[in-house]
Design an enzyme around this catalytic site. Structure first.
Site, PDB file in Angstrom:
ATOM      1  N   TRP A 136     -12.016   3.836  10.957  1.00 11.98           N
ATOM      2  CA  TRP A 136     -11.707   5.267  10.967  1.00 11.98           C
ATOM      3  C   TRP A 136     -12.859   6.090  11.535  1.00 11.98           C
ATOM      4  O   TRP A 136     -13.001   7.278  11.233  1.00 11.98           O
ATOM      5  CB  TRP A 136     -11.355   5.726   9.549  1.00 11.98           C
ATOM      6  CG  TRP A 136     -10.025   5.188   9.076  1.00 11.98           C
ATOM      7  CD1 TRP A 136      -9.826   4.099   8.283  1.00 11.98           C
ATOM      8  CD2 TRP A 136      -8.717   5.700   9.368  1.00 11.98           C
ATOM      9  NE1 TRP A 136      -8.477   3.899   8.063  1.00 11.98           N
ATOM     10  CE2 TRP A 136      -7.771   4.863   8.710  1.00 11.98           C
ATOM     11  CE3 TRP A 136      -8.240   6.778  10.129  1.00 11.98           C
ATOM     12  CZ2 TRP A 136      -6.391   5.084   8.785  1.00 11.98           C
ATOM     13  CZ3 TRP A 136      -6.866   6.996  10.184  1.00 11.98           C
ATOM     14  CH2 TRP A 136      -5.965   6.164   9.525  1.00 11.98           C
ATOM     15  N   TRP A 172       0.771   4.707   1.178  1.00 10.35           N
ATOM     16  CA  TRP A 172       1.319   5.507   2.295  1.00 10.35           C
ATOM     17  C   TRP A 172       1.897   4.613   3.375  1.00 10.35           C
ATOM     18  O   TRP A 172       2.802   5.037   4.105  1.00 10.35           O
ATOM     19  CB  TRP A 172       0.366   6.587   2.790  1.00 10.35           C
ATOM     20  CG  TRP A 172      -0.892   6.243   3.538  1.00 10.35           C
ATOM     21  CD1 TRP A 172      -1.721   5.193   3.349  1.00 10.35           C
ATOM     22  CD2 TRP A 172      -1.475   7.021   4.602  1.00 10.35           C
ATOM     23  NE1 TRP A 172      -2.792   5.265   4.211  1.00 10.35           N
ATOM     24  CE2 TRP A 172      -2.669   6.373   4.992  1.00 10.35           C
ATOM     25  CE3 TRP A 172      -1.111   8.206   5.253  1.00 10.35           C
ATOM     26  CZ2 TRP A 172      -3.493   6.874   6.011  1.00 10.35           C
ATOM     27  CZ3 TRP A 172      -1.934   8.698   6.258  1.00 10.35           C
ATOM     28  CH2 TRP A 172      -3.105   8.045   6.630  1.00 10.35           C
ATOM     29  N   ASP A 173       1.426   3.367   3.465  1.00 11.74           N
ATOM     30  CA  ASP A 173       2.069   2.424   4.390  1.00 11.74           C
ATOM     31  C   ASP A 173       3.550   2.290   4.022  1.00 11.74           C
ATOM     32  O   ASP A 173       4.426   2.257   4.900  1.00 11.74           O
ATOM     33  CB  ASP A 173       1.412   1.035   4.287  1.00 11.74           C
ATOM     34  CG  ASP A 173      -0.061   1.063   4.635  1.00 11.74           C
ATOM     35  OD1 ASP A 173      -0.461   0.522   5.672  1.00 11.74           O
ATOM     36  OD2 ASP A 173      -0.840   1.641   3.839  1.00 11.74           O
ATOM     37  N   TRP A 218       0.860  -1.187   0.000  1.00 10.76           N
ATOM     38  CA  TRP A 218       0.000   0.000   0.000  1.00 10.76           C
ATOM     39  C   TRP A 218       0.893   1.232   0.000  1.00 10.76           C
ATOM     40  O   TRP A 218       1.987   1.226   0.596  1.00 10.76           O
ATOM     41  CB  TRP A 218      -0.898   0.016   1.240  1.00 10.76           C
ATOM     42  CG  TRP A 218      -2.292  -0.481   1.002  1.00 10.76           C
ATOM     43  CD1 TRP A 218      -3.405   0.270   0.796  1.00 10.76           C
ATOM     44  CD2 TRP A 218      -2.732  -1.848   0.929  1.00 10.76           C
ATOM     45  NE1 TRP A 218      -4.505  -0.535   0.613  1.00 10.76           N
ATOM     46  CE2 TRP A 218      -4.124  -1.846   0.683  1.00 10.76           C
ATOM     47  CE3 TRP A 218      -2.089  -3.071   1.030  1.00 10.76           C
ATOM     48  CZ2 TRP A 218      -4.876  -3.003   0.555  1.00 10.76           C
ATOM     49  CZ3 TRP A 218      -2.830  -4.231   0.911  1.00 10.76           C
ATOM     50  CH2 TRP A 218      -4.211  -4.192   0.672  1.00 10.76           C
ATOM     51  N   GLY A 274      -7.142   7.502   2.654  1.00 12.82           N
ATOM     52  CA  GLY A 274      -6.497   6.651   3.659  1.00 12.82           C
ATOM     53  C   GLY A 274      -7.367   6.431   4.888  1.00 12.82           C
ATOM     54  O   GLY A 274      -7.087   5.570   5.712  1.00 12.82           O
ATOM     55  N   GLU A 305      -3.597  -2.305  14.395  1.00 14.55           N
ATOM     56  CA  GLU A 305      -4.004  -1.293  13.414  1.00 14.55           C
ATOM     57  C   GLU A 305      -4.507  -0.030  14.121  1.00 14.55           C
ATOM     58  O   GLU A 305      -4.202   1.084  13.726  1.00 14.55           O
ATOM     59  CB  GLU A 305      -5.086  -1.880  12.507  1.00 14.55           C
ATOM     60  CG  GLU A 305      -5.353  -1.066  11.253  1.00 14.55           C
ATOM     61  CD  GLU A 305      -6.252  -1.813  10.273  1.00 14.55           C
ATOM     62  OE1 GLU A 305      -6.915  -2.802  10.695  1.00 14.55           O
ATOM     63  OE2 GLU A 305      -6.307  -1.427   9.098  1.00 14.55           O
ATOM     64  N   ASP A 358     -10.749   5.512   5.202  1.00 14.73           N
ATOM     65  CA  ASP A 358     -11.837   5.033   4.361  1.00 14.73           C
ATOM     66  C   ASP A 358     -13.278   5.327   4.797  1.00 14.73           C
ATOM     67  O   ASP A 358     -14.049   5.894   4.044  1.00 14.73           O
ATOM     68  CB  ASP A 358     -11.679   3.520   4.186  1.00 14.73           C
ATOM     69  CG  ASP A 358     -10.260   3.137   3.760  1.00 14.73           C
ATOM     70  OD1 ASP A 358      -9.436   4.029   3.530  1.00 14.73           O
ATOM     71  OD2 ASP A 358      -9.989   1.934   3.649  1.00 14.73           O
TER      72      ASP A 358
HETATM   73  C1  2M8 Z   1      -6.982   0.481   4.759  1.00 18.72           C
HETATM   74  O1  2M8 Z   1      -7.512   0.492   3.443  1.00 18.72           O
HETATM   75  C2  2M8 Z   1      -7.710  -0.682   2.642  1.00 18.72           C
HETATM   76  C3  2M8 Z   1      -8.216  -0.213   1.281  1.00 18.72           C
HETATM   77  O2  2M8 Z   1      -7.253   0.620   0.694  1.00 18.72           O
HETATM   78  C4  2M8 Z   1      -8.693  -1.681   3.190  1.00 18.72           C
HETATM   79  O3  2M8 Z   1      -9.445  -1.376   4.125  1.00 18.72           O
HETATM   80  O4  2M8 Z   1      -8.728  -2.797   2.653  1.00 18.72           O
HETATM   81  C5  2M8 Z   1      -6.787   1.947   5.185  1.00 18.72           C
HETATM   82  O5  2M8 Z   1      -6.612   2.056   6.580  1.00 18.72           O
HETATM   83  C6  2M8 Z   1      -5.594   2.572   4.456  1.00 18.72           C
HETATM   84  O6  2M8 Z   1      -5.323   3.852   4.943  1.00 18.72           O
HETATM   85  C7  2M8 Z   1      -4.343   1.685   4.558  1.00 18.72           C
HETATM   86  O7  2M8 Z   1      -3.356   2.211   3.733  1.00 18.72           O
HETATM   87  C8  2M8 Z   1      -4.638   0.233   4.171  1.00 18.72           C
HETATM   88  C9  2M8 Z   1      -3.463  -0.691   4.472  1.00 18.72           C
HETATM   89  O8  2M8 Z   1      -3.000  -0.494   5.790  1.00 18.72           O
HETATM   90  O9  2M8 Z   1      -5.776  -0.264   4.881  1.00 18.72           O
END
Ligand code: 2M8
Length: 444
Positions: free
Chosen positions: A367, A44-45, A42, A176, A410, A178
């Site tokens: 979130w 920004w991760d 991912w 980010g 998380e 969601d």
């Molecule tokens: C979360 O997002 C993904 C979809 O992109 C998901 O829920 O499957 C969010 O917290 C996002 O900010 C983060 O980058 C990702 C991976 O940690 O998970």
């Protein structure tokens, strides 16, 4: 492994545990965001993971960033998910996006982007490096500069075609954050059609009550369906987007990243005028997101032409982006001490994603309420810069205590700190390393 963490162990042991978590999540091609829930790279991760790793293993940190930038599209967009190792049990599967012909050959990606925090992380990796490592970091800034600039250009060109100074999100995943409550009204206006080739698979490793609702998910998937039918053509999807939001969170991250990329440009002796002009335009437009009644920076529904409520954590990002003036920063600071705002009860922790008195507040749901290590880190940086070192120290302390007491999850319940979401979560480990470095520097 998280259950083994003892809050009383010396911090060096805690740092070893963080590095061990990142090593456990390292799949070679990239570090996955969590041990089970997120098996791909991912956007920004990856930037945050690299920042955590940088002083310990600079080569591995640079490898992470290179892997991310390998996913860049020809128009500069850096996608939000990169499927380096092909399909897995995660949904959407790579084929669902129908991004063939747009993603780089052999590297399937999503069609959306994510908060562009990379430039800010790159500058920090360089600035925090030892004398010995600094030349290699400088060379790396040079190596990555064009790709990062092309990505910022993509945001400012394709997501702000009328040059209003604020870029638009076309999907909540691009923020980010969601299922954040600030998107609820804009999402409610989206009428989801069932998408036949999609089935949710995100509630196998994480409790359903800690994931987005079915209503939200149906809309997340529907939006992808709309955009893939338009072959992800930027002008077409911008014009047709059923969800189009000017978000204070995303725009603050972009603003800071533009400022940090301008610093990188100057360091490398490259022109920075374009980056400076973007910052001026954003500063001007961002001021209009301020809501003096509530003391928040609100998102704007660009479809309905209305202000969106439940700003929550997004308001604090203005501090990270250096976009709040003195009075606005004071209003944001006041909310930290207000028990109806963000002040946690005894045994709880800063900083909930949503105010305690917001009807949308859900302390364990993703979130919509929990504390996230990334937003504590950003808000702490912002409060420091705004002249509130006490608030910054509390935010850092709470984040570190959560990771030391419970391990790298998380997110955490702001009422009592209990962990939730995905276990073995990489950026919580990476940022615990960053926060500990910051804490050491301040107390040294
Ligand atoms: C979360 O997002 C993904 C979809 O992109 C998901 O829920 O499957 C969010 O917290 C996002 O900010 C983060 O980058 C990702 C991976 O940690 O998970």
């Amino acid at each position: 492994m998280s259950a083994e963490i003892d809050p009383d162990v010396p911090s060096d042991d805690a740092a070893s545990r963080a590095l061990a978590q990142l090593r456990a999540n390292d799949l070679g091609a990239f570090v996955r965001p969590a041990e089970r829930q997120y098996p791909h790279q991912w956007n920004w991760d990856a930037a945050l993971i690299a920042l955590g790793l940088a002083p310990h293993d600079p080569d591995r940190a640079r490898h992470e960033v290179r892997a991310l930038l390998r996913g860049a599209w020809a128009d500069g967009m850096v996608p939000h998910i990169l499927y380096h190792l092909g399909p897995s049990d995660y949904r959407p599967a790579p084929s669902f996006w129908r991004t063939e012909g747009r993603h780089p050959a052999g590297l399937p990606t999503s069609g959306l982007s994510q908060p562009p925090i990379l430039a800010s992380c790159l500058l920090r990796m360089h600035d925090d490096a030892s004398e010995r490592d600094r030349p290699a970091w400088r060379a790396f800034l040079d190596e990555t500069f064009d790709a990062v600039l092309a990505w910022h250009r993509w945001w400012h060109r394709d997501r702000d075609p009328a040059q209003r100074g604020l870029v638009a999100l076309l999907h909540p995943w691009e923020s980010g954050t969601d299922d954040a409550p600030r998107f609820a009204d804009a999402l409610a206006r989206v009428e989801p059609r069932p998408v036949p080739d999609f089935e949710r698979a995100d509630r196998v490793h994480v409790a359903a009550a800690e994931r987005p609702s079915d209503d939200d998910y149906a809309r997340f998937v529907h939006l992808i369906g709309v955009y893939r039918e338009l072959a992800w053509r930027p002008k077409a999807i911008f014009a047709a987007a059923p969800f189009r939001v000017l978000d204070p969170f995303l725009n603050a991250i972009l603003q800071r990243a533009d400022a940090d990329l301008a610093r990188i440009a100057r360091l490398l002796g490259r022109p920075a005028d374009e980056l400076d002009a973007w910052q001026d335009a954003t500063r001007h437009a961002y001021a209009r997101l301020w809501n003096d009644e509530t003391g928040t920076f609100d998102a704007w529904d660009d479809r309905a032409g209305t202000r969106l409520g439940s700003s929550g954590i997004a308001s604090f990002a203005a501090l990270w982006g250096r976009l709040a003036d003195r009075r606005q920063a004071t209003r944001l600071h006041d909310a930290l001490d207000d028990p109806t705002g963000y002040a946690p009860p005894a045994g709880g922790a800063l900083l909930a994603t949503t105010r305690f008195d917001d009807p949308a507040f859900a302390p364990r749901r993703y979130w919509r309420g929990p504390v996230w290590i990334v937003t504590n880190w950003m808000a702490a940086d912002g409060f420091d810069a705004a002249g509130y070192p006490g608030a910054a120290a509390r935010l850092r302390r709470d984040a570190l205590e959560l990771t030391e007491r419970h391990g790298f999850w998380e997110h955490y319940d702001p009422r009592d700190g209990t962990p939730g979401g995905a276990s073995g979560f990489s950026w919580s480990a990476a940022l615990s390393l960053v926060l500990r470095r910051g804490t050491k520097a301040v107390t040294a």
